[in-house]
Design a protein around this motif. Structure first.
Motif, PDB file in Angstrom:
ATOM      1  N   ASN A  68      23.803 -23.465   9.110  1.00 25.22           N
ATOM      2  CA  ASN A  68      22.816 -24.189   8.305  1.00 25.22           C
ATOM      3  C   ASN A  68      21.446 -23.492   8.340  1.00 25.22           C
ATOM      4  O   ASN A  68      20.393 -24.137   8.364  1.00 25.22           O
ATOM      5  CB  ASN A  68      22.713 -25.635   8.819  1.00 25.22           C
ATOM      6  N   ASP A  69      21.501 -22.160   8.344  1.00 26.79           N
ATOM      7  CA  ASP A  69      20.269 -21.370   8.391  1.00 26.79           C
ATOM      8  C   ASP A  69      19.721 -21.053   7.001  1.00 26.79           C
ATOM      9  O   ASP A  69      18.686 -20.388   6.870  1.00 26.79           O
ATOM     10  CB  ASP A  69      20.523 -20.023   9.103  1.00 26.79           C
ATOM     11  N   LEU A  70      20.439 -21.460   5.958  1.00 25.32           N
ATOM     12  CA  LEU A  70      20.001 -21.172   4.585  1.00 25.32           C
ATOM     13  C   LEU A  70      19.696 -22.479   3.858  1.00 25.32           C
ATOM     14  O   LEU A  70      20.452 -23.449   3.996  1.00 25.32           O
ATOM     15  CB  LEU A  70      21.111 -20.426   3.831  1.00 25.32           C
ATOM     16  N   ILE A  71      18.609 -22.503   3.105  1.00 18.82           N
ATOM     17  CA  ILE A  71      18.349 -23.754   2.389  1.00 18.82           C
ATOM     18  C   ILE A  71      19.125 -23.805   1.074  1.00 18.82           C
ATOM     19  O   ILE A  71      19.322 -24.873   0.516  1.00 18.82           O
ATOM     20  CB  ILE A  71      16.849 -24.032   2.184  1.00 18.82           C
ATOM     21  N   GLU A  72      19.592 -22.674   0.602  1.00 19.31           N
ATOM     22  CA  GLU A  72      20.535 -22.621  -0.531  1.00 19.31           C
ATOM     23  C   GLU A  72      21.113 -21.223  -0.543  1.00 19.31           C
ATOM     24  O   GLU A  72      20.519 -20.287  -0.017  1.00 19.31           O
ATOM     25  CB  GLU A  72      19.854 -22.974  -1.876  1.00 19.31           C
ATOM     26  N   TRP A  73      22.318 -21.076  -1.116  1.00 17.88           N
ATOM     27  CA  TRP A  73      22.919 -19.750  -1.219  1.00 17.88           C
ATOM     28  C   TRP A  73      23.887 -19.714  -2.382  1.00 17.88           C
ATOM     29  O   TRP A  73      24.292 -20.768  -2.902  1.00 17.88           O
ATOM     30  CB  TRP A  73      23.619 -19.349   0.093  1.00 17.88           C
ATOM     31  N   ASP A  74      24.233 -18.522  -2.804  1.00 19.23           N
ATOM     32  CA  ASP A  74      25.150 -18.356  -3.928  1.00 19.23           C
ATOM     33  C   ASP A  74      25.825 -16.989  -3.802  1.00 19.23           C
ATOM     34  O   ASP A  74      25.341 -16.116  -3.075  1.00 19.23           O
ATOM     35  CB  ASP A  74      24.366 -18.434  -5.247  1.00 19.23           C
ATOM     36  N   LYS A  75      26.949 -16.829  -4.503  1.00 22.54           N
ATOM     37  CA  LYS A  75      27.625 -15.538  -4.521  1.00 22.54           C
ATOM     38  C   LYS A  75      27.552 -15.005  -5.942  1.00 22.54           C
ATOM     39  O   LYS A  75      27.741 -15.766  -6.899  1.00 22.54           O
ATOM     40  CB  LYS A  75      29.085 -15.706  -4.099  1.00 22.54           C
ATOM     41  N   TYR A  76      27.202 -13.747  -6.105  1.00 22.53           N
ATOM     42  CA  TYR A  76      27.018 -13.186  -7.432  1.00 22.53           C
ATOM     43  C   TYR A  76      27.479 -11.737  -7.382  1.00 22.53           C
ATOM     44  O   TYR A  76      26.999 -10.966  -6.545  1.00 22.53           O
ATOM     45  CB  TYR A  76      25.524 -13.293  -7.811  1.00 22.53           C
ATOM     46  N   CYS A  77      28.445 -11.376  -8.260  1.00 24.24           N
ATOM     47  CA  CYS A  77      28.984 -10.010  -8.276  1.00 24.24           C
ATOM     48  C   CYS A  77      29.415  -9.549  -6.879  1.00 24.24           C
ATOM     49  O   CYS A  77      28.988  -8.459  -6.424  1.00 24.24           O
ATOM     50  CB  CYS A  77      27.967  -9.025  -8.841  1.00 24.24           C
ATOM     51  N   ASP A  78      30.176 -10.374  -6.191  1.00 28.99           N
ATOM     52  CA  ASP A  78      30.732 -10.030  -4.876  1.00 28.99           C
ATOM     53  C   ASP A  78      29.707  -9.927  -3.746  1.00 28.99           C
ATOM     54  O   ASP A  78      30.060  -9.526  -2.628  1.00 28.99           O
ATOM     55  CB  ASP A  78      31.526  -8.711  -4.926  1.00 28.99           C
ATOM     56  N   ASN A  79      28.456 -10.245  -4.023  1.00 24.60           N
ATOM     57  CA  ASN A  79      27.456 -10.234  -2.952  1.00 24.60           C
ATOM     58  C   ASN A  79      26.885 -11.624  -2.747  1.00 24.60           C
ATOM     59  O   ASN A  79      26.766 -12.402  -3.700  1.00 24.60           O
ATOM     60  CB  ASN A  79      26.321  -9.263  -3.287  1.00 24.60           C
ATOM     61  N   TYR A  80      26.556 -11.911  -1.509  1.00 28.47           N
ATOM     62  CA  TYR A  80      25.925 -13.187  -1.202  1.00 28.47           C
ATOM     63  C   TYR A  80      24.406 -13.051  -1.273  1.00 28.47           C
ATOM     64  O   TYR A  80      23.845 -12.012  -0.897  1.00 28.47           O
ATOM     65  CB  TYR A  80      26.295 -13.642   0.216  1.00 28.47           C
ATOM     66  N   TYR A  81      23.770 -14.121  -1.735  1.00 30.25           N
ATOM     67  CA  TYR A  81      22.310 -14.213  -1.764  1.00 30.25           C
ATOM     68  C   TYR A  81      21.938 -15.597  -1.242  1.00 30.25           C
ATOM     69  O   TYR A  81      22.605 -16.575  -1.580  1.00 30.25           O
ATOM     70  CB  TYR A  81      21.774 -14.092  -3.193  1.00 30.25           C
ATOM     71  N   GLY A  82      20.918 -15.679  -0.425  1.00 27.18           N
ATOM     72  CA  GLY A  82      20.535 -16.998   0.076  1.00 27.18           C
ATOM     73  C   GLY A  82      19.097 -17.014   0.559  1.00 27.18           C
ATOM     74  O   GLY A  82      18.466 -15.974   0.755  1.00 27.18           O
ATOM     75  N   THR A  83      18.564 -18.224   0.726  1.00 21.21           N
ATOM     76  CA  THR A  83      17.172 -18.388   1.142  1.00 21.21           C
ATOM     77  C   THR A  83      17.118 -18.823   2.610  1.00 21.21           C
ATOM     78  O   THR A  83      17.549 -19.929   2.930  1.00 21.21           O
ATOM     79  CB  THR A  83      16.474 -19.451   0.262  1.00 21.21           C
ATOM     80  N   PRO A  84      16.634 -17.950   3.499  1.00 25.25           N
ATOM     81  CA  PRO A  84      16.607 -18.281   4.928  1.00 25.25           C
ATOM     82  C   PRO A  84      15.608 -19.394   5.239  1.00 25.25           C
ATOM     83  O   PRO A  84      14.441 -19.319   4.866  1.00 25.25           O
ATOM     84  CB  PRO A  84      16.150 -16.982   5.601  1.00 25.25           C
ATOM     85  N   LYS A  85      16.111 -20.398   5.901  1.00 27.68           N
ATOM     86  CA  LYS A  85      15.300 -21.557   6.241  1.00 27.68           C
ATOM     87  C   LYS A  85      14.128 -21.171   7.148  1.00 27.68           C
ATOM     88  O   LYS A  85      12.994 -21.614   6.935  1.00 27.68           O
ATOM     89  CB  LYS A  85      16.198 -22.574   6.960  1.00 27.68           C
ATOM     90  N   SER A  86      14.397 -20.331   8.159  1.00 28.48           N
ATOM     91  CA  SER A  86      13.360 -20.032   9.155  1.00 28.48           C
ATOM     92  C   SER A  86      12.143 -19.368   8.498  1.00 28.48           C
ATOM     93  O   SER A  86      11.000 -19.708   8.799  1.00 28.48           O
ATOM     94  CB  SER A  86      13.912 -19.122  10.246  1.00 28.48           C
ATOM     95  N   TYR A  87      12.414 -18.447   7.554  1.00 27.74           N
ATOM     96  CA  TYR A  87      11.325 -17.735   6.878  1.00 27.74           C
ATOM     97  C   TYR A  87      10.468 -18.711   6.062  1.00 27.74           C
ATOM     98  O   TYR A  87       9.233 -18.732   6.161  1.00 27.74           O
ATOM     99  CB  TYR A  87      11.902 -16.651   5.965  1.00 27.74           C
ATOM    100  N   VAL A  88      11.159 -19.546   5.284  1.00 20.20           N
ATOM    101  CA  VAL A  88      10.455 -20.506   4.426  1.00 20.20           C
ATOM    102  C   VAL A  88       9.631 -21.477   5.275  1.00 20.20           C
ATOM    103  O   VAL A  88       8.450 -21.721   5.010  1.00 20.20           O
ATOM    104  CB  VAL A  88      11.473 -21.278   3.551  1.00 20.20           C
ATOM    105  N   GLU A  89      10.249 -21.991   6.321  1.00 19.12           N
ATOM    106  CA  GLU A  89       9.553 -22.999   7.124  1.00 19.12           C
ATOM    107  C   GLU A  89       8.372 -22.402   7.885  1.00 19.12           C
ATOM    108  O   GLU A  89       7.343 -23.068   8.064  1.00 19.12           O
ATOM    109  CB  GLU A  89      10.542 -23.722   8.046  1.00 19.12           C
TER     110      GLU A  89
END
Lengths: 202, 202
Positions: A68-89
């Motif tokens: 649960n370290d990402l506030i949201e994530w998605d997979k696009y063209c075989d790669n994962y992308y996500g927003t790290p919670k620790s950085y945002v917070e």
């Protein structure tokens, strides 16, 4: 008493120019910071770790999802992308407004987890103008253009679920609108509890 | 398609300088209009019907209460004061932002009737500063000053129920804050239904 920063989510159909608007906002406003995503994609030439992306392995990314370290994530063209919670917070705690440019689905997911985030939907001056921008953008075939327009029309239906609509008739106007939104959001009582309690203590 | 104006309620303890802030706002912003109250008080020299007040008889005022023609009213020093619904609604329909400077009780009453109104609470830089302003204001005895301070402290408790807090550390800053609030409130989807439906129709 340092006021916390805002979590600002910017979405809008492709062709509304939201990328340009966000870039201009960030260059104008030193208290706004772009959210740096984590990705399993390999760095391209010139991309800097911690500036463009946090580059991680797939197993690390899957761990981040599990923990649960990402506030949201998605997979696009075989790669994962996500927003790290620790950085945002960490940014928010420092008083910085974090700008997240993500899809409609991701935005609504974040609103559930962070009800005090600010959702901004960028709209084109008209659907005709959006059509023109998508068509003019490039070399894609009719199929791709048709799909983009369909998706734009689908995404537009979510606009009413956002907190604010920003018309991108000019980049300057759109950026000014977002600045006014950020300034006035900071005046809400829920974002000024320290100030309120200091006044009430008297 | 003309966007409707906002109903803006401004409150704050006496001594916060809300009157000066509202006056400055109105002189600066031609789309903002002061709400003209109805009153049973006799006109003072120089007061103009329809500008300072709508001067009405007591029986007329009581009729207005009975007919639900006032969005809020109060009695003060044997005279009635109230906000005529027809005037406010006509201004809003014209696209003007109507500024109502009223008590905390009246503000919360209006929020119930008009949930999309905007409640702005003017706060002093500190309680000590408020105390200083109330004490410096005039020739009142300790009794009156004590009562004012008590009331200010009581009213301050309602600040968290407002939509926005505006710190009056300088009139210019407070007015700019209110202008940003009005501009960003107009970007809410609920205030742009015509625009949204025109984009969705495409």
């Amino acid at each position: 008493m340092q006021q916390k920063g805002l979590l600002v989510v910017v979405s809008g159909p492709s062709g509304t120019g939201k990328g340009t608007v966000c870039q201009r906002l960030l260059s104008k406003r030193s208290t706004a910071k772009y959210s740096v995503s984590a990705t399993t994609r390999k760095p391209r030439e010139g991309e800097v770790e911690g500036k463009n992306y946090f580059f991680v392995s797939e197993s690390k990314f899957l761990d981040m999802i599990d923990n649960n370290d990402l506030i949201e994530w998605d997979k696009y063209c075989d790669n994962y992308y996500g927003t790290p919670k620790s950085y945002v917070e960490a940014c928010i705690k420092e008083g910085l407004d974090v700008i997240l440019e993500i899809t409609v689905a991701g935005a609504l997911e974040i609103k559930q987890k962070y009800p005090d985030c600010v959702l901004v939907f960028i709209i084109p001056p008209s659907f005709e103008e959006l059509e023109r921008r998508i068509v003019c953008r490039g070399t894609e075939g009719c199929d791709v253009i048709g799909k983009r327009l369909e998706q734009a029309s689908r995404e537009m239906k979510y606009a009413s679920k956002y907190d604010y609509l920003v018309l991108n008739d000019s980049v300057d106007n759109a950026v000014s609108d977002i600045e006014r939104i950020l300034d006035s959001e900071r005046l809400k009582p829920s974002r000024n509890e320290d100030l309120l309690s200091s006044l009430l203590k008297a």
